[in-house]
Motif scaffolding. Sequence first.
Motif, PDB file in Angstrom:
ATOM      1  N   LEU A   1       0.950  -1.456  -0.025  1.00  0.00           N
ATOM      2  CA  LEU A   1       0.012  -0.037  -0.003  1.00  0.00           C
ATOM      3  C   LEU A   1       0.731   1.183  -0.129  1.00  0.00           C
ATOM      4  O   LEU A   1       0.491   2.353  -0.591  1.00  0.00           O
ATOM      5  N   ALA A   2       2.007   1.213   0.599  1.00  0.00           N
ATOM      6  CA  ALA A   2       3.123   2.371   0.768  1.00  0.00           C
ATOM      7  C   ALA A   2       3.389   2.679  -0.600  1.00  0.00           C
ATOM      8  O   ALA A   2       3.647   3.798  -1.154  1.00  0.00           O
TER       9      ALA A   2
ATOM     10  N   ALA B   1      -7.720   9.749   0.430  1.00  0.00           N
ATOM     11  CA  ALA B   1      -9.090   8.896   0.240  1.00  0.00           C
ATOM     12  C   ALA B   1      -8.802   7.320  -0.328  1.00  0.00           C
ATOM     13  O   ALA B   1      -9.479   6.493   0.220  1.00  0.00           O
ATOM     14  N   PHE B   2      -8.035   7.476  -1.452  1.00  0.00           N
ATOM     15  CA  PHE B   2      -7.646   5.932  -1.815  1.00  0.00           C
ATOM     16  C   PHE B   2      -7.102   5.303  -0.836  1.00  0.00           C
ATOM     17  O   PHE B   2      -7.516   3.762  -0.863  1.00  0.00           O
ATOM     18  N   VAL B   3      -6.223   5.679  -0.101  1.00  0.00           N
ATOM     19  CA  VAL B   3      -5.392   4.976   0.802  1.00  0.00           C
ATOM     20  C   VAL B   3      -6.285   4.300   1.919  1.00  0.00           C
ATOM     21  O   VAL B   3      -6.440   3.249   2.263  1.00  0.00           O
ATOM     22  N   LEU B   4      -7.172   5.257   2.267  1.00  0.00           N
ATOM     23  CA  LEU B   4      -8.243   4.797   3.290  1.00  0.00           C
ATOM     24  C   LEU B   4      -9.309   3.666   2.880  1.00  0.00           C
ATOM     25  O   LEU B   4      -9.540   2.786   3.518  1.00  0.00           O
ATOM     26  N   ALA B   5      -9.686   4.050   1.425  1.00  0.00           N
ATOM     27  CA  ALA B   5     -10.600   2.996   0.908  1.00  0.00           C
ATOM     28  C   ALA B   5      -9.915   1.807   0.898  1.00  0.00           C
ATOM     29  O   ALA B   5     -10.403   0.672   1.154  1.00  0.00           O
ATOM     30  N   ALA B   6      -8.493   1.700   0.554  1.00  0.00           N
ATOM     31  CA  ALA B   6      -7.740   0.326   0.381  1.00  0.00           C
ATOM     32  C   ALA B   6      -7.527  -0.178   1.846  1.00  0.00           C
ATOM     33  O   ALA B   6      -7.741  -1.571   1.847  1.00  0.00           O
ATOM     34  N   GLY B   7      -7.456   0.435   2.736  1.00  0.00           N
ATOM     35  CA  GLY B   7      -7.103   0.186   4.132  1.00  0.00           C
ATOM     36  C   GLY B   7      -8.402  -0.611   4.596  1.00  0.00           C
ATOM     37  O   GLY B   7      -8.483  -1.791   5.028  1.00  0.00           O
ATOM     38  N   LEU B   8      -9.603   0.008   4.291  1.00  0.00           N
ATOM     39  CA  LEU B   8     -11.034  -0.699   4.583  1.00  0.00           C
ATOM     40  C   LEU B   8     -11.064  -1.916   3.809  1.00  0.00           C
ATOM     41  O   LEU B   8     -11.524  -3.022   4.430  1.00  0.00           O
ATOM     42  N   ALA B   9     -10.755  -1.907   2.473  1.00  0.00           N
ATOM     43  CA  ALA B   9     -10.716  -3.020   1.825  1.00  0.00           C
ATOM     44  C   ALA B   9      -9.798  -4.264   2.440  1.00  0.00           C
ATOM     45  O   ALA B   9     -10.342  -5.439   2.208  1.00  0.00           O
ATOM     46  N   ILE B  10      -8.566  -3.755   2.854  1.00  0.00           N
ATOM     47  CA  ILE B  10      -7.877  -4.874   3.265  1.00  0.00           C
ATOM     48  C   ILE B  10      -8.396  -5.599   4.610  1.00  0.00           C
ATOM     49  O   ILE B  10      -8.493  -6.773   4.868  1.00  0.00           O
ATOM     50  N   GLY B  11      -9.117  -4.658   5.454  1.00  0.00           N
ATOM     51  CA  GLY B  11      -9.537  -5.326   6.710  1.00  0.00           C
ATOM     52  C   GLY B  11     -10.875  -6.161   6.097  1.00  0.00           C
ATOM     53  O   GLY B  11     -10.787  -7.349   6.900  1.00  0.00           O
TER      54      GLY B  11
ATOM     55  N   THR C   1      -2.703   1.542   6.933  1.00  0.00           N
ATOM     56  CA  THR C   1      -2.750   2.607   5.877  1.00  0.00           C
ATOM     57  C   THR C   1      -1.857   3.925   6.431  1.00  0.00           C
ATOM     58  O   THR C   1      -1.362   4.778   5.696  1.00  0.00           O
ATOM     59  N   VAL C   2      -1.310   3.793   7.676  1.00  0.00           N
ATOM     60  CA  VAL C   2      -0.479   4.802   8.337  1.00  0.00           C
ATOM     61  C   VAL C   2       0.699   5.008   7.634  1.00  0.00           C
ATOM     62  O   VAL C   2       1.148   6.172   7.264  1.00  0.00           O
ATOM     63  N   PRO C   3       1.473   3.717   7.289  1.00  0.00           N
ATOM     64  CA  PRO C   3       2.830   4.178   6.511  1.00  0.00           C
ATOM     65  C   PRO C   3       2.518   4.905   5.037  1.00  0.00           C
ATOM     66  O   PRO C   3       3.271   5.502   4.569  1.00  0.00           O
ATOM     67  N   ALA C   4       1.611   4.652   4.353  1.00  0.00           N
ATOM     68  CA  ALA C   4       1.158   5.039   3.235  1.00  0.00           C
ATOM     69  C   ALA C   4       0.725   6.443   3.417  1.00  0.00           C
ATOM     70  O   ALA C   4       1.165   7.176   2.474  1.00  0.00           O
TER      71      ALA C   4
END
Length: 557
Positions: A381-382, A424-434, A461-464
């Motif tokens: 994700l980063a 917004a993309f990073v947060l959406a990807a983090g939600l998809a990961i979870g 998502t924090v590192p990203a």
Amino acid sequence: MRLEPGFWAHPGTVPRTGPGERRAARTVAVLTARHAARSAAVWGALFGVLIMNEALSWRKSFPTASSREEFAHTLGANNGLSAIIGPARQVDTIGGFVAWRVFGLLIIIGTIWGLLTATRLLRREEDAGRWELLLAGRTSRRHATAQGLAGLAAGWLVLWGLTTALTVAAGLSREVGFTVSASLFYATASTVGAAMFLAVGALAGQLAPTRRQANGLGALVFAACYLIRMIADAGTGQSWLRWASPLGWIENLRPLTGSQPLALVPIVLLTAGCAWAAVALAGRRDLAAAVLTRSRPPRAGTRFLGGAGALGVHLERWGVLSWTVGLGALTLVFGVVARSAAEGNVAVDSIQSQLGHLGAHPVSPEAAWIGYELLFVATLLAFAAAGQISALRGEEAEGHLDHLLARSVTRTAWLTARLGLAAAFVLAAGLAIGLGGWLGMASRESEVGLSAMVRAGLNSTVPALFVLGLGALLFGLAPRLAMPVLYGVILWSFLVEIIGSSISDNHWLLDTAVLTHLGPVPATDLNWTAISVLTGAGVIAAVAGLAAFRRRDLVAA
């Protein structure tokens, strides 16, 4: 269109190669090789380090014969895991373990690198108009394409060379004991997929009218090959299907577990055939044209003409969607195999030991395993976040930003909108990961709940987000150095995370990696202090980058 001497000759003829043409073609080869070698050096070093890490840590992870036998028995019964990364052969030996642990991963990464590199350095250069300048001289498109392929081959040699050097170095150590020939064959097998898909990408660039469509065509080929290979390895009795998939051919090489060099024959033939077809087709089409064209022009769309933010959505929507779906699917797979990979698996003891260095106290083997694997997902994700900064730099370097800023759009509005979309993309990807991880684990009745996995996804998502802020700062201060420095920071963090915690307790070294500050949730609780510091640092860096961008001149490629 005016034809230059020796340019766009009749398709059935090959123009003579004069000194001017040879010099122009060499320019294409050198430029392509230079750009391909940069990314190849990064990935070659990463491939080699991954192989070294797995080889050198094997005896520490499996100190007794009984632990090795138990691990081999667990993997042998896991058809789902075999379908994803390939069958486990002789994993009670160090050669079999290294071949199983990273071989399938390196094949996938290498093929994707090859495809994207070929379309970027051939088709995108043509789309941007830079090939038009090179081909305006005394050279033919066919000859220039051949030289471009030679440049890509030089880039692959860098990838192979670094992977080979580190693999041989690991094999010569007393703890590993691989012969030089076995290490050479393993490195070759791990990188040959990259060479094959460099040729596939070059051919796709001749068939499709744009780089994006060439990537889509190449992705379809990769997906078909991977699906056939998965069916062959899923324990359905269809193992012969490996010979129907180029990825299966690579798997049939079987490095370190009974090598079969004859499987290289179809790989070499396919690579040479795609390269020959790309050169042949290059001489039969016009510049910026393609073999596969639309029967009618696409309809004009105006829904993305409402401002810088809408334009950003239009430019990045498919890449963002691909990353989000891909990362969610990856963690879904991790969730499905979490129990079988953890139960009765002595490797989990090694994982828990590494987690102990990171301050984790997992409540279950599944949590330990999925938490450790999510650290790798966070690295991916980063890289995706860094890709958003790369897109900003690409728009500036290619001159597209000049046209946009010449209108009523301000620099602050443009960069703020694009960074906001990236966040917004990073947060959406983090939600998809979870969600993906939870769905996979729920299908196996795991004890890890939805809330824990959502927290784990958002933790990744924090590192990203930190990378986005750092990238904005670098983009504002030194745009040409932004991507090399940013990718270097990510790779350093990844290497310290997978190797540093197992070989050193020096907190000064471990603290230089972003990933080591967060901890492998859900195996441990959220580290709110680290989250606050890293997110705050990212925000401050982004604000400083905005200020610097407002004051500097636009910089071309």
